[in-house]
Scaffold this active site. Structure first.
Site, PDB file in Angstrom:
ATOM      1  N   SER A   1      -4.524   2.640  12.166  1.00  0.00           N
ATOM      2  CA  SER A   1      -5.320   1.614  12.849  1.00  0.00           C
ATOM      3  C   SER A   1      -4.922   0.224  12.376  1.00  0.00           C
ATOM      4  O   SER A   1      -4.393   0.053  11.275  1.00  0.00           O
ATOM      5  CB  SER A   1      -6.804   1.832  12.566  1.00  0.00           C
TER       6      SER A   1
HETATM    7  N1  SAH Z   1      -7.532   6.277   9.464  1.00  0.00           N
HETATM    8  C1  SAH Z   1      -6.239   6.696   9.935  1.00  0.00           C
HETATM    9  C2  SAH Z   1      -6.285   6.754  11.445  1.00  0.00           C
HETATM   10  C3  SAH Z   1      -5.472   7.830  11.997  1.00  0.00           C
HETATM   11  S1  SAH Z   1      -5.635   8.042  13.742  1.00  0.00           S
HETATM   12  C4  SAH Z   1      -5.165   5.733   9.462  1.00  0.00           C
HETATM   13  O1  SAH Z   1      -5.499   4.593   9.155  1.00  0.00           O
HETATM   14  O2  SAH Z   1      -3.996   6.120   9.389  1.00  0.00           O
HETATM   15  C5  SAH Z   1      -6.848   9.307  13.842  1.00  0.00           C
HETATM   16  C6  SAH Z   1      -6.542  10.613  13.176  1.00  0.00           C
HETATM   17  O3  SAH Z   1      -7.572  11.536  13.525  1.00  0.00           O
HETATM   18  C7  SAH Z   1      -5.234  11.251  13.613  1.00  0.00           C
HETATM   19  O4  SAH Z   1      -4.448  11.494  12.490  1.00  0.00           O
HETATM   20  C8  SAH Z   1      -5.677  12.549  14.293  1.00  0.00           C
HETATM   21  O5  SAH Z   1      -4.751  13.615  14.106  1.00  0.00           O
HETATM   22  C9  SAH Z   1      -6.989  12.823  13.591  1.00  0.00           C
HETATM   23  N2  SAH Z   1      -7.889  13.718  14.308  1.00  0.00           N
HETATM   24  C10 SAH Z   1      -8.110  13.784  15.649  1.00  0.00           C
HETATM   25  N3  SAH Z   1      -9.007  14.748  15.916  1.00  0.00           N
HETATM   26  C11 SAH Z   1      -9.378  15.299  14.723  1.00  0.00           C
HETATM   27  C12 SAH Z   1     -10.289  16.333  14.351  1.00  0.00           C
HETATM   28  N4  SAH Z   1     -11.018  17.012  15.232  1.00  0.00           N
HETATM   29  N5  SAH Z   1     -10.403  16.629  13.042  1.00  0.00           N
HETATM   30  C13 SAH Z   1      -9.666  15.967  12.106  1.00  0.00           C
HETATM   31  N6  SAH Z   1      -8.798  14.988  12.400  1.00  0.00           N
HETATM   32  C14 SAH Z   1      -8.652  14.641  13.696  1.00  0.00           C
END
Ligand code: SAH
Length: 204
Positions: free
Chosen positions: A52
């Protein structure tokens, strides 16, 4: 980054500004994008997911009002950057990621940076942590159509949950407060996150 993108846009929590000024964001970035590590935009981290933008990470963290004593559940470990900030500002972090490769790489970076107060789970976090328990704070870093009931059950009382809620194309960042058994919701701003995919989220 801190002065221009965070302070300049109204992030005022000094603990958040301090840790985001010290944490090496490039450690969480895919090598080809390292020169953009301190720009205020999301970047690809593999398997179609993104880290993000710094402003939204700061805003969500500020909304959690962490003091250092909290146990925090994070759904969506991704690169681990948000996890590192939470782990610096709260007592213990429980983080869930559905992609094995992202969870593995985040865990390696966070261990290398010396974090030892993080528990990892690989799987669908849309229904919360696999054990029956509660958390002082819950943060979802992927967009969800509605706040799942099981996550509200895992929120302590008092407790706060922060999540992007709404359809795939645009969500509203919401703060959900649980206090004396009552749930209230406050909208912060419009935002756009990747989808939270799972039993209580979007379909793949
Ligand atoms: N906070 C992270 C954001 C990553 S984007 C950063 O700063 O890098 C959101 C993440 O949520 C992705 O890696 C995606 O794979 C994960 N995600 C999506 N659905 C999910 C679920 N049901 N359980 C766990 N993770 C999930």
């Amino acid at each position: 980054m801190v002065q221009f993108h965070l302070r300049g846009r109204g992030i005022a929590d000094l603990r958040v500004l301090d840790i985001m000024g010290r944490l090496p964001r490039e450690a969480f970035i895919t090598p080809g994008y390292a020169n953009q590590a301190y720009a205020d935009n999301p970047l690809p981290i593999g398997v179609g997911q993104t880290i993000s933008q710094p402003y939204i990470v700061a805003l969500m963290t500020q909304c959690l009002t962490l003091t250092g004593t909290e146990e925090v559940l994070e759904i969506g470990t991704g690169s681990g950057y948000q996890t590192a900030i939470l782990a610096s500002l709260a007592r213990r972090i429980y983080t869930v990621e559905r992609f094995y490769e992202l969870a593995e790489s985040a865990q390696a970076v966070l261990a290398r940076l010396g974090f030892d107060n993080i528990e990892y789970y690989i799987g669908d976090g849309s229904g919360g942590w696999p054990d029956v328990r509660t958390f002082d704070r819950i943060i979802l870093t992927a967009g969800i159509p509605d706040i799942p009931g099981p996550l509200l059950d895992q929120l302590a009382d008092p407790g706060w949950l922060v999540a992007p809620v709404g359809p795939e194309t645009s969500q509203m960042l919401q703060i959900v407060e649980k206090k004396e058994g009552r749930i209230t919701t406050q909208s912060v701003c419009a935002c756009r996150f990747v989808k939270l995919i799972g039993k209580y989220g979007f379909n793949a």
